[in-house]
Enzyme design. Structure first.
Site, PDB file in Angstrom:
ATOM      1  N   HIS A  22       0.870  -1.160  -0.098  1.00 32.94           N
ATOM      2  CA  HIS A  22       0.009  -0.036   0.087  1.00 32.94           C
ATOM      3  C   HIS A  22       0.886   1.282   0.031  1.00 32.94           C
ATOM      4  O   HIS A  22       0.287   2.433  -0.033  1.00 32.94           O
ATOM      5  CB  HIS A  22      -1.012   0.060   1.160  1.00 32.94           C
ATOM      6  CG  HIS A  22      -1.985  -0.775   1.159  1.00 32.94           C
ATOM      7  ND1 HIS A  22      -3.289  -0.338   0.463  1.00 32.94           N
ATOM      8  CD2 HIS A  22      -2.309  -2.071   1.513  1.00 32.94           C
ATOM      9  CE1 HIS A  22      -4.284  -1.378   0.651  1.00 32.94           C
ATOM     10  NE2 HIS A  22      -3.449  -2.315   1.190  1.00 32.94           N
ATOM     11  N   LYS A  30      -9.337  13.973   3.717  1.00 34.82           N
ATOM     12  CA  LYS A  30      -8.259  12.694   3.399  1.00 34.82           C
ATOM     13  C   LYS A  30      -7.361  13.009   4.767  1.00 34.82           C
ATOM     14  O   LYS A  30      -7.412  14.152   5.457  1.00 34.82           O
ATOM     15  CB  LYS A  30      -7.578  12.640   2.194  1.00 34.82           C
ATOM     16  CG  LYS A  30      -6.779  13.881   2.008  1.00 34.82           C
ATOM     17  CD  LYS A  30      -6.302  13.955   0.446  1.00 34.82           C
ATOM     18  CE  LYS A  30      -6.967  13.973  -0.761  1.00 34.82           C
ATOM     19  NZ  LYS A  30      -6.903  12.525  -1.286  1.00 34.82           N
ATOM     20  N   ARG A  31      -6.701  12.090   5.292  1.00 32.83           N
ATOM     21  CA  ARG A  31      -5.801  12.307   6.378  1.00 32.83           C
ATOM     22  C   ARG A  31      -4.850  13.500   6.015  1.00 32.83           C
ATOM     23  O   ARG A  31      -4.769  13.540   4.899  1.00 32.83           O
ATOM     24  CB  ARG A  31      -4.889  10.828   6.472  1.00 32.83           C
ATOM     25  CG  ARG A  31      -5.785   9.893   7.315  1.00 32.83           C
ATOM     26  CD  ARG A  31      -6.269  10.019   8.665  1.00 32.83           C
ATOM     27  NE  ARG A  31      -5.157  10.227   9.612  1.00 32.83           N
ATOM     28  CZ  ARG A  31      -4.987   9.522  10.357  1.00 32.83           C
ATOM     29  NH1 ARG A  31      -5.677   8.586  10.721  1.00 32.83           N
ATOM     30  NH2 ARG A  31      -3.781   9.821  11.380  1.00 32.83           N
ATOM     31  N   LYS A  71       0.224  14.599   0.807  1.00 33.65           N
ATOM     32  CA  LYS A  71      -1.277  14.781   0.221  1.00 33.65           C
ATOM     33  C   LYS A  71      -1.583  16.488  -0.224  1.00 33.65           C
ATOM     34  O   LYS A  71      -2.358  16.861  -0.538  1.00 33.65           O
ATOM     35  CB  LYS A  71      -2.246  14.228   1.271  1.00 33.65           C
ATOM     36  CG  LYS A  71      -2.423  12.628   1.196  1.00 33.65           C
ATOM     37  CD  LYS A  71      -3.500  12.217   2.206  1.00 33.65           C
ATOM     38  CE  LYS A  71      -3.388  10.822   2.562  1.00 33.65           C
ATOM     39  NZ  LYS A  71      -4.289  10.214   1.235  1.00 33.65           N
ATOM     40  N   THR A 125      -8.723   6.149  -2.952  1.00 31.86           N
ATOM     41  CA  THR A 125     -10.032   5.940  -3.316  1.00 31.86           C
ATOM     42  C   THR A 125     -11.018   6.919  -3.047  1.00 31.86           C
ATOM     43  O   THR A 125     -12.031   6.903  -3.518  1.00 31.86           O
ATOM     44  CB  THR A 125     -10.730   4.635  -2.188  1.00 31.86           C
ATOM     45  OG1 THR A 125     -10.347   5.283  -0.852  1.00 31.86           O
ATOM     46  CG2 THR A 125      -9.546   3.426  -2.765  1.00 31.86           C
ATOM     47  N   LYS A 142     -14.707   8.050  -5.138  1.00 27.16           N
ATOM     48  CA  LYS A 142     -15.838   8.506  -4.730  1.00 27.16           C
ATOM     49  C   LYS A 142     -16.407   9.676  -5.271  1.00 27.16           C
ATOM     50  O   LYS A 142     -17.660   9.546  -5.643  1.00 27.16           O
ATOM     51  CB  LYS A 142     -15.781   8.719  -3.216  1.00 27.16           C
ATOM     52  CG  LYS A 142     -15.394   7.058  -2.427  1.00 27.16           C
ATOM     53  CD  LYS A 142     -15.210   7.344  -0.911  1.00 27.16           C
ATOM     54  CE  LYS A 142     -14.368   6.301  -0.180  1.00 27.16           C
ATOM     55  NZ  LYS A 142     -13.572   7.035   0.900  1.00 27.16           N
TER      56      LYS A 142
HETATM   57  C1  LIG Z   1     -12.335   7.018   1.284  1.00 26.57           C
HETATM   58  C2  LIG Z   1     -11.951   7.276   2.795  1.00 26.57           C
HETATM   59  C3  LIG Z   1     -10.381   7.682   2.880  1.00 26.57           C
HETATM   60  C4  LIG Z   1      -9.390   7.697   1.875  1.00 26.57           C
HETATM   61  O1  LIG Z   1      -9.385   8.939   1.057  1.00 26.57           O
HETATM   62  P1  LIG Z   1      -8.118   9.199   0.199  1.00 26.57           P
HETATM   63  O2  LIG Z   1      -8.479  10.621  -0.325  1.00 26.57           O
HETATM   64  O3  LIG Z   1      -8.236   8.130  -0.893  1.00 26.57           O
HETATM   65  O4  LIG Z   1      -6.783   9.364   1.041  1.00 26.57           O
HETATM   66  C5  LIG Z   1     -10.088   8.043   4.210  1.00 26.57           C
HETATM   67  N1  LIG Z   1     -11.026   8.345   4.915  1.00 26.57           N
HETATM   68  C6  LIG Z   1     -12.180   7.913   5.021  1.00 26.57           C
HETATM   69  C7  LIG Z   1     -13.421   8.317   6.037  1.00 26.57           C
HETATM   70  C8  LIG Z   1     -12.875   7.690   3.694  1.00 26.57           C
HETATM   71  O5  LIG Z   1     -14.191   7.587   3.479  1.00 26.57           O
END
Ligand SMILES: *Cc1c(COP(=O)(O)O)cnc(C)c1O
Length: 794
Positions: free
Chosen positions: A352, A532-533, A538, A640, A644
């Site tokens: 990952h 995101k985190r 990022k 991911t 979405k």
């Molecule tokens: C989808 C999701 C992530 C992953 O987000 P990235 O933008 O791919 O880092 C992290 N936290 C939550 C709550 C999510 O639903």
């Protein structure tokens, strides 16, 4: 076909459970009581397909998939289960008959936050897709008493408080007292008649807690089995009777620690003994359970690879290789080579991350102390690989007294996979370049995906309804059907309805989450979302610097032709990640200043709702116009969140990183706002001394933005000196080098948004071409390329 209950039946069952399970009369019932009654009603409907799935898998001696993951970021269960059982309309009616507010009931459920971010959410999407595809599978994880911390802001800074989802009854799980396994730690290894015998000096009990995960249409449910740690002896009665109550409870406290908290690290290595114990606890419990089930159905352990496929979600459960070999050799008397081949035939590993700071390593002395027999086996595996592979000296599991878990996982795996096309290429050419040369067929790609049931049908009813009316409901279980939307991209009536759905979601967000922050925003502004985190790679810093530069430009020309924008941030920083926490502080400081500026207030606002989690993502993503996917190229394995947003009709501003590359190819480069250096260009830029300073000197906008922070225009500057210094002098994630292109591309976004028809056309094509990013497609890939399992008939 599943027989669906009527609204009246649901109502009666809810009342039954309220009285007989929850023990409450209607006139005394709280929202919590009603929520449990509704949950038990829905759970009853899942148990039937669950039992029949378990039964048919056993009766047919099916090969099972076992997904081992230290994280499952599940979120709420009730709404998703209602959707998958296709009871949304009937349930709405039933709740209306009872005079209940559905939203209030759904919102009463705490998020199961047993994960940090993408990796844990992927595991949760996979569990749902495995059930939707009728693939016999178990997810194995840890039942953390406290999931990911809760985030608050105090004076703009992140404050962490414990999360306590299990402080109330959890209606979805079944505890299995009969599935309890003893897990040992430490102690010594003895040789008895040529066999090694490990005598652990500590032990705990792993107890199974099962949650059924129902798939689309409610035909199949798999088990998410989470292990809770319990003491082997409840307490020391001797000491208790002697009056030493604290000491008497020690064994219990010690055991409970193991499943007490989720490590809140994301992308950094923690290196703590407790973490290693947690990893072994999950892995050892899972393997005992897998072998118990296998031996109940078969008697020849050599058949294991035909009946069992184990997937390791990152290296966290990579001790599974040595653990399985230990059981085969020490408990079943198998030779090394045979045990090794069986383990390799059974085990697979998903990588990952390429970030060196996130690659797990344990010192040989810690591993040797906590798991003495495993340390021996790891040495045997490493030595065997050295001999059989003819590898160069610098390649191996043990390097400089460190056990490298990535190398261990790779060497013990039948298949190793990356999580996007770009990431898999980089896995082959960087972290595992040497091992890839020795084992050229081992690495495969399985680009991540997300479940469209939760991330579209449930979270975006406005869009889902429009899709149903336009192309029928088939997309929910077969996301490629979204392709049929393409022909509507040039239909003004369709685009009008799409815009209406998006606007309704934006109003909903404004009246809910944003109003809750005391903000009043224009729903016709661009909703620009980065959730995101918080991590340097990022680049939330790039985004907030762009906001500052834009604010300054608007100030210089307040009557210019600006496109109103609401920037929305969401995300947590690991408690020990100081730089990430500084970025959070900066975003909040900048927001406080900009949001109260009468000159710019109607054109630019910044919102940062605290405590980003799955439920918040479900509220924010359907309301987004613009998806920020701006990581430094080469650093985001897949992402991911990006998928979405695409499914929900947001356009992406992004770099050529992770799955962005595939998103852009599929939706069409003309429907994607690309900017920034490529992976190769970024590597070259980084190698140039003074790259950041040169880029800043060349950019008036960036230089001014940095000076505004240093001047104290957003509150006292002293918290930011180190961050500013790093941006000028080091900047390993190339914020400065990418800034001008990012800023210019944002102005293209502004212009594009003013062309409503053009924007809606692009949004339509993004949705229409997002079918590839269903986790159903991902799971089919794993089933065919890695696990070699077939979907079950009904
Ligand atoms: C989808 C999701 C992530 C992953 O987000 P990235 O933008 O791919 O880092 C992290 N936290 C939550 C709550 C999510 O639903």
């Amino acid at each position: 076909m599943i027989q669906l209950p009527s609204a009246e039946t649901l109502r009666d069952q809810i009342l039954y459970h309220l009285t007989h399970t929850q023990g409450r009369g209607e006139e005394f019932a709280t929202t919590f009581d009603w929520r449990l009654a509704v949950s038990y009603t829905i759970r009853d409907l899942i148990v039937t397909p669950w039992m029949s799935a378990l039964r048919s898998s056993r009766d047919q001696g099916a090969k099972r998939v076992y997904y081992l993951s230290m994280e499952f970021l599940i979120g709420r269960i009730l709404g998703d289960a209602i959707i998958n059982l296709r009871l949304d309309d009937a349930m709405d009616e039933a709740l209306e008959m009872l005079g209940l507010d559905k939203q209030e009931i759904l919102d009463d459920e705490p998020d199961a936050a047993l994960g940090n971010g993408g990796l844990g959410r992927l595991a949760a999407c996979f569990m749902e897709s495995l059930s939707s595809l009728r693939c016999p599978a178990f997810g194995y994880g840890i039942r953390y008493e406290h999931g990911l911390f809760r985030q608050r802001f105090e004076a703009g800074q992140q404050v962490e408080t414990p999360e306590d989802w299990l402080n109330q009854p959890h209606p979805w799980e079944f505890v299995r007292l009969d599935y309890s396994f003893t897990i040992g730690f430490k102690g010594h290894v003895e040789q008895v008649d040529g066999r090694a015998v490990w005598h652990p000096s500590e032990s705990v009990i792993a107890r199974a807690y099962d949650t059924p995960v129902v798939g689309w249409k409610g035909e199949w449910a798999n088990t998410l089995r989470l292990w809770g740690a319990h003491p082997t002896t409840l307490f020391d009665l001797h000491r208790f009777n002697a009056g030493d109550y604290a000491a008497a409870a020690e064994p219990e406290a010690l055991a409970r620690t193991i499943s007490r908290v989720l490590y809140p690290d994301d992308g950094t290595e923690s290196g703590k003994e407790l973490r290693l114990k947690q990893e072994y606890f999950l892995t050892a419990a899972a393997l005992q359970d897998i072998l118990r089930r296998f031996l109940a159905e078969h008697d020849d352990l050599r058949m294991l690879p035909d009946k069992v496929a184990i997937q390791l979600n990152d290296t966290h459960p990579a001790i599974a290789g040595p653990e399985l070999m230990r059981i085969l050799m020490d408990d079943h008397g198998m030779g090394f080579a045979e045990a090794r081949d069986i383990a390799k035939g059974t085990m697979n590993y998903t990588n990952h991350t390429l970030l060196p700071e996130a690659l797990e390593r344990w010192s040989t002395w810690l591993m040797g102390r906590v798991l003495p027999r495993h340390m021996q086996i790891i040495q045997m595996i490493d030595e065997d690989h050295r001999k059989t592979s003819g590898r160069p000296d610098h390649v191996g599991i043990i390097q400089h007294d460190q056990v490298q878990m990535g190398e261990l996982a790779f060497i013990m795996a039948g298949r190793v996979n990356g999580v996007s096309a770009l990431h898999t290429d980089l896995v082959k050419s960087t972290v595992f370049a040497d091992l890839h040369k020795l084992h050229p067929d081992r690495i495969v790609n399985e680009t991540n995906g997300v479940t469209p049931r939760r991330w579209l049908r449930m979270s975006n009813p406005a869009l889902a309804g429009l899709l149903d009316q336009t192309i029928g409901e088939g997309w929910t279980g077969d996301l490629d059907q979204l392709k049929q939307l393409e022909s509507h991209a040039d239909d003004p009536a369709f685009r009008e309805r799409l815009r209406g759905a998006k606007r309704a979601n934006k109003v909903w967000l404004s009246d809910g989450v944003l109003a809750g922050l005391g903000m009043k925003v224009d729903p016709d502004a661009i909703f620009d979302v980065q959730i995101k985190r918080i991590h340097e790679y990022k680049r939330q810093l790039l985004n907030i610097l762009e906001a500052i530069a834009l604010w300054r430009r608007i100030h210089d020309d307040p009557n210019g032709d600006w496109t109103p924008r609401v920037k929305i941030f969401g995300g947590k920083a690991a408690p020990g990640y100081w730089l990430a926490k500084t970025v959070i502080h900066l975003i909040n400081d900048v927001a406080a200043k900009i949001n109260t500026d009468p000159v710019t207030r109607d054109l630019l606002q910044i919102a940062y709702p605290p405590n980003y989690n799955v439920s918040m993502a479900e509220d924010l993503i359907p309301a987004a116009d613009l998806s920020e996917q701006i990581s430094t190229a080469g650093k985001e394995a897949s992402g991911t969140g990006n998928m979405k947003f695409t499914m929900n009709g947001a356009l992406t501003i992004g770099t050529l990183d992770g799955a962005n590359v595939e998103i852009r190819e599929l939706v069409g480069p003309e429907n994607f706002f690309l900017f920034g250096l490529t992976t190769d260009e970024a590597d070259k830029a980084r190698a140039k001394p003074g790259h950041a300073r040169a880029a800043i000197e060349a950019s008036d906008d960036l230089k001014a933005a940095l000076h505004l922070i240093a001047e104290g225009r957003f509150g006292r500057p002293d918290p930011y000196y180190a961050l500013l210094d790093r941006t000028w002098n080091d900047d390993p994630f190339l914020v400065a080098s990418d800034f001008d292109d990012y800023f210019a591309t944002q102005r293209k976004v502004d212009a594009a948004y003013r062309d409503q028809a053009g924007w809606d056309r692009m949004a339509t094509l993004n949705i229409a071409r997002s079918g590839f990013f269903s986790s159903d497609r991902t799971i089919r890939g794993y089933m065919n390329d890695i696990w070699h399992v077939q979907p079950m008939g009904l």
